[in-house]
Scaffold this motif. Structure first.
Motif, PDB file in Angstrom:
ATOM      1  N   SER A 295      29.997  42.271  44.645  1.00  0.00           N
ATOM      2  CA  SER A 295      30.431  40.969  43.393  1.00  0.00           C
ATOM      3  C   SER A 295      32.029  40.401  44.083  1.00  0.00           C
ATOM      4  O   SER A 295      32.274  39.347  43.594  1.00  0.00           O
ATOM      5  N   GLY A 296      32.902  41.712  44.772  1.00  0.00           N
ATOM      6  CA  GLY A 296      33.858  40.325  45.482  1.00  0.00           C
ATOM      7  C   GLY A 296      34.963  41.371  44.800  1.00  0.00           C
ATOM      8  O   GLY A 296      35.096  41.359  43.545  1.00  0.00           O
ATOM      9  N   THR A 297      36.759  41.215  45.855  1.00  0.00           N
ATOM     10  CA  THR A 297      37.348  41.398  45.450  1.00  0.00           C
ATOM     11  C   THR A 297      37.983  40.334  45.325  1.00  0.00           C
ATOM     12  O   THR A 297      38.404  39.900  46.458  1.00  0.00           O
ATOM     13  N   ARG A 298      38.671  39.832  44.540  1.00  0.00           N
ATOM     14  CA  ARG A 298      40.128  39.126  44.106  1.00  0.00           C
ATOM     15  C   ARG A 298      41.263  39.259  44.685  1.00  0.00           C
ATOM     16  O   ARG A 298      42.155  39.670  43.858  1.00  0.00           O
ATOM     17  N   LEU A 299      41.709  38.862  45.426  1.00  0.00           N
ATOM     18  CA  LEU A 299      43.338  39.756  46.239  1.00  0.00           C
ATOM     19  C   LEU A 299      44.403  38.702  46.601  1.00  0.00           C
ATOM     20  O   LEU A 299      44.115  37.947  46.807  1.00  0.00           O
ATOM     21  N   THR A 300      45.394  38.920  45.978  1.00  0.00           N
ATOM     22  CA  THR A 300      46.116  37.971  45.562  1.00  0.00           C
ATOM     23  C   THR A 300      47.469  38.713  46.517  1.00  0.00           C
ATOM     24  O   THR A 300      48.239  40.198  46.055  1.00  0.00           O
ATOM     25  N   VAL A 301      48.373  37.895  47.362  1.00  0.00           N
ATOM     26  CA  VAL A 301      49.582  38.542  48.038  1.00  0.00           C
ATOM     27  C   VAL A 301      51.176  37.625  47.620  1.00  0.00           C
ATOM     28  O   VAL A 301      50.555  36.608  48.491  1.00  0.00           O
ATOM     29  N   VAL A 302      51.208  38.154  46.796  1.00  0.00           N
ATOM     30  CA  VAL A 302      52.746  37.362  46.502  1.00  0.00           C
ATOM     31  C   VAL A 302      54.512  37.737  47.384  1.00  0.00           C
ATOM     32  O   VAL A 302      54.285  39.188  47.877  1.00  0.00           O
TER      33      VAL A 302
ATOM     34  N   LEU B 232      26.115  31.547  43.748  1.00  0.00           N
ATOM     35  CA  LEU B 232      27.080  31.236  42.379  1.00  0.00           C
ATOM     36  C   LEU B 232      28.230  31.497  41.489  1.00  0.00           C
ATOM     37  O   LEU B 232      28.940  32.169  42.829  1.00  0.00           O
ATOM     38  N   PRO B 233      28.442  30.303  41.241  1.00  0.00           N
ATOM     39  CA  PRO B 233      29.986  30.456  40.968  1.00  0.00           C
ATOM     40  C   PRO B 233      30.658  32.222  40.624  1.00  0.00           C
ATOM     41  O   PRO B 233      30.061  33.310  39.593  1.00  0.00           O
ATOM     42  N   SER B 234      31.804  32.129  41.193  1.00  0.00           N
ATOM     43  CA  SER B 234      32.044  33.604  41.144  1.00  0.00           C
ATOM     44  C   SER B 234      31.334  35.226  41.273  1.00  0.00           C
ATOM     45  O   SER B 234      31.679  35.973  40.810  1.00  0.00           O
ATOM     46  N   GLN B 235      30.104  34.643  42.432  1.00  0.00           N
ATOM     47  CA  GLN B 235      29.241  35.784  42.446  1.00  0.00           C
ATOM     48  C   GLN B 235      29.636  35.627  44.772  1.00  0.00           C
ATOM     49  O   GLN B 235      30.126  34.933  44.729  1.00  0.00           O
ATOM     50  N   GLY B 236      28.851  37.075  44.387  1.00  0.00           N
ATOM     51  CA  GLY B 236      29.022  37.068  46.368  1.00  0.00           C
ATOM     52  C   GLY B 236      27.824  36.291  46.047  1.00  0.00           C
ATOM     53  O   GLY B 236      26.462  36.598  45.569  1.00  0.00           O
TER      54      GLY B 236
ATOM     55  N   SER C 221      42.679  36.309  49.479  1.00  0.00           N
ATOM     56  CA  SER C 221      41.545  35.517  49.660  1.00  0.00           C
ATOM     57  C   SER C 221      40.295  36.535  48.147  1.00  0.00           C
ATOM     58  O   SER C 221      40.862  36.962  47.820  1.00  0.00           O
ATOM     59  N   VAL C 222      38.923  36.018  48.619  1.00  0.00           N
ATOM     60  CA  VAL C 222      38.469  36.950  47.829  1.00  0.00           C
ATOM     61  C   VAL C 222      37.502  37.715  48.079  1.00  0.00           C
ATOM     62  O   VAL C 222      36.900  37.361  50.014  1.00  0.00           O
ATOM     63  N   TYR C 223      37.277  38.716  49.376  1.00  0.00           N
ATOM     64  CA  TYR C 223      36.377  40.344  50.156  1.00  0.00           C
ATOM     65  C   TYR C 223      35.594  40.374  49.333  1.00  0.00           C
ATOM     66  O   TYR C 223      35.176  40.709  48.251  1.00  0.00           O
ATOM     67  N   PHE C 224      34.447  40.411  50.357  1.00  0.00           N
ATOM     68  CA  PHE C 224      32.610  40.656  50.494  1.00  0.00           C
ATOM     69  C   PHE C 224      32.438  41.272  51.282  1.00  0.00           C
ATOM     70  O   PHE C 224      32.876  41.691  52.318  1.00  0.00           O
TER      71      PHE C 224
END
Lengths: 111, 114
Positions: free
Chosen positions: A104-111, B39-43, A87-90
């Motif tokens: 701005s978020g953390t994009r996490l992928t679990v494989v 916005l795209p790819s932002q919080g 998921s993306v974590y904010f």
């Protein structure tokens, strides 16, 4: 004024691994939050904190832990990563006025 | 939790006004109406909020129905940079503990055509 800073921006984990998502804010806000956002969906609240030493569960807390030892920092811990946690974590904070400030978020992928 | 209903998507032309509707028929007397956009790819980022009266700021205007069961976010002149997902959220003004938490729906995806 940096606002809310999240690290890392991207991460790939293997199933069963652990990691900590870092969140820090420099606005002296008491309230802090962790949300996750799955593709095409709105944000869901994982945990929140109303001040240092106080945390509480949100809508989807299973598989996560948090701590709040200082006003500035609110790390999110994943103990045993699962594919469902991809998921993306904010992280966000809120001060005396009404607006939330998000990282701005953390994009996490679990494989 | 009080809920809101928004259209899934809307389109606008650049430099034209945009009216984004939101229905909240179960709103309580202490609920503020908040709007955020992502916005795209932002919080998400805060846009505007109000209780009963119409509100204006540098980003947008918020028009609130007299019975408070609906509201409209108005972007006066859409730009390409306004293409985003817009969330209408009710938040209890008392704000303590979980009552102050933002609960996000799916929002309205706004596309802006040049």
């Amino acid at each position: 004024n940096a606002g809310v800073t999240q690290t890392p921006k991207f991460r790939i984990l293997k199933i069963g691994q652990s990691m900590t998502l870092q969140c820090t804010q420099d606005m002296n806000h008491n309230y802090m939050y962790w949300y996750r956002q799955d593709p095409g969906m709105g944000l869901k609240l994982i945990y929140y904190s109303v001040g240092a030493g106080i945390t509480d569960k949100g809508e989807v807390p299973n598989g996560y832990n948090v701590s709040r030892s200082t006003t500035e920092d609110f790390p999110l811990r994943l103990e045993l990563a699962a594919p469902s946690q991809t998921s993306v974590y904010f992280c966000a904070s809120r001060g005396p006025l009404y607006g939330y400030t998000f990282g701005s978020g953390t994009r996490l992928t679990v494989v | 939790d009080a809920k809101t209903t928004q259209p899934n998507s809307m389109e606008s032309n650049e430099e034209e006004p945009v009216h984004l509707p939101c229905n909240h028929s179960t709103i309580s007397g202490t609920d503020y109406i908040h709007w955020y956009r992502q916005l795209p790819s932002q919080g998400p980022e805060y846009v505007i909020h109000g209780l009963t009266s119409n509100v204006n700021n540098r980003m947008a205007s918020l028009a609130i129905a007299e019975d408070r069961k609906s509201s409209t976010l108005i972007l006066h002149r859409a730009t390409l940079r306004d293409a985003a997902v817009y969330y209408c959220i009710l938040r209890d003004s008392l704000g303590g503990g979980s009552q102050g938490n933002l609960i996000f729906g799916k929002g309205t995806k706004l596309s802006v055509k040049p």
